[in-house]
Design a protein around this motif. Structure first.
Motif, PDB file in Angstrom:
ATOM      1  N   ARG A   9      10.976   3.604 -32.564  1.00 54.31           N
ATOM      2  CA  ARG A   9      11.003   4.158 -31.210  1.00 54.31           C
ATOM      3  C   ARG A   9      11.200   5.675 -31.260  1.00 54.31           C
ATOM      4  NH1 ARG A   9      13.676   0.219 -29.365  1.00 54.31           N
ATOM      5  NH2 ARG A   9      15.723   0.986 -29.934  1.00 54.31           N
ATOM      6  N   CYS A  10      12.104   6.132 -32.108  1.00 51.01           N
ATOM      7  CA  CYS A  10      12.342   7.556 -32.300  1.00 51.01           C
ATOM      8  C   CYS A  10      11.076   8.244 -32.801  1.00 51.01           C
ATOM      9  CB  CYS A  10      13.503   7.770 -33.277  1.00 51.01           C
ATOM     10  SG  CYS A  10      13.856   9.499 -33.651  1.00 51.01           S
ATOM     11  N   GLN A  13       8.606   8.795 -30.122  1.00 49.20           N
ATOM     12  CA  GLN A  13       8.997   9.906 -29.256  1.00 49.20           C
ATOM     13  C   GLN A  13       8.614  11.259 -29.858  1.00 49.20           C
ATOM     14  OE1 GLN A  13      13.178   9.116 -28.687  1.00 49.20           O
ATOM     15  NE2 GLN A  13      12.791   7.575 -27.109  1.00 49.20           N
ATOM     16  N   THR A  14       8.446  11.316 -31.171  1.00 44.91           N
ATOM     17  CA  THR A  14       8.008  12.558 -31.811  1.00 44.91           C
ATOM     18  C   THR A  14       6.486  12.609 -31.941  1.00 44.91           C
ATOM     19  OG1 THR A  14       8.127  11.739 -34.105  1.00 44.91           O
ATOM     20  CG2 THR A  14      10.159  12.674 -33.160  1.00 44.91           C
ATOM     21  N   GLY A  15       5.808  11.583 -31.433  1.00 45.42           N
ATOM     22  CA  GLY A  15       4.352  11.554 -31.473  1.00 45.42           C
ATOM     23  C   GLY A  15       3.763  10.845 -32.667  1.00 45.42           C
ATOM     24  N   HIS A  16       4.577  10.104 -33.410  1.00 45.55           N
ATOM     25  CA  HIS A  16       4.114   9.400 -34.613  1.00 45.55           C
ATOM     26  C   HIS A  16       4.354   7.908 -34.440  1.00 45.55           C
ATOM     27  CE1 HIS A  16       3.793  13.295 -36.498  1.00 45.55           C
ATOM     28  NE2 HIS A  16       5.032  13.553 -36.133  1.00 45.55           N
ATOM     29  N   ARG A  17       3.294   7.141 -34.433  1.00 51.50           N
ATOM     30  CA  ARG A  17       3.409   5.697 -34.220  1.00 51.50           C
ATOM     31  C   ARG A  17       3.477   4.959 -35.559  1.00 51.50           C
ATOM     32  NH1 ARG A  17       3.157   4.039 -29.243  1.00 51.50           N
ATOM     33  NH2 ARG A  17       2.365   5.432 -27.641  1.00 51.50           N
ATOM     34  N   TYR A  18       4.682   4.817 -36.060  1.00 50.88           N
ATOM     35  CA  TYR A  18       4.912   4.073 -37.306  1.00 50.88           C
ATOM     36  C   TYR A  18       5.995   3.031 -37.046  1.00 50.88           C
ATOM     37  CZ  TYR A  18       2.223   7.668 -39.650  1.00 50.88           C
ATOM     38  OH  TYR A  18       1.225   8.512 -40.038  1.00 50.88           O
ATOM     39  N   ALA A  50      10.306  14.523 -39.215  1.00 49.40           N
ATOM     40  CA  ALA A  50      10.444  13.500 -38.182  1.00 49.40           C
ATOM     41  C   ALA A  50      11.103  12.243 -38.752  1.00 49.40           C
ATOM     42  CB  ALA A  50       9.082  13.164 -37.580  1.00 49.40           C
ATOM     43  N   GLU A  51      10.663  11.824 -39.931  1.00 47.58           N
ATOM     44  CA  GLU A  51      11.233  10.630 -40.569  1.00 47.58           C
ATOM     45  C   GLU A  51      12.716  10.822 -40.849  1.00 47.58           C
ATOM     46  OE1 GLU A  51      10.728   7.811 -44.524  1.00 47.58           O
ATOM     47  OE2 GLU A  51       9.445   9.559 -44.308  1.00 47.58           O
TER      48      GLU A  51
END
Length: 107
Positions: A9-10, A13-18, A50-51
């Motif tokens: 989910r986080c 929110q940063t624009g990365h769908r993992y 982001a990770e």
């Protein structure tokens, strides 16, 4: 799985769908293919930041470390050679991450 869902989910929110951190590593070569070295580097840094941020802001990092300690103490005693290799690989990955995120000098 709650920690992984919170991490995912986080990341969204940063624009990365993992859904899981390993997906980043599986996707990275294809994601950076055809990019200039500088753009590929910037993409790797953006994803790494982001990770790491999402791991810290959610309980995923804490959960992973706790599980590692538990399994190391109770389940993995018979795998000391493999654990030593894992530690070497982990340290090499850390050194690689530091070199990727280090400021570049020159053109």
């Amino acid at each position: 799985m709650t920690a992984v869902k919170a991490w995912s989910r986080c990341m969204r929110q940063t624009g990365h769908r993992y859904a899981w951190p390993d997906e980043i590593r599986e996707d990275l070569d294809g994601l950076t293919q055809g990019m200039s070295a500088g753009r590929a580097h910037a993409t790797e840094v953006e994803l790494a930041m982001a990770e790491a941020t999402c791991s810290k802001e959610t309980s995923l990092g804490t959960t992973a470390r706790a599980l590692e300690r538990e399994y190391r103490a109770t389940k993995l005693q018979d795998y000391s050679d493999q654990l030593a290799t894992y530690q070497r690989m982990k340290l090499a990955a850390l050194a690689r991450a530091q070199s990727i995120t280090a400021p570049r000098t020159g053109p």
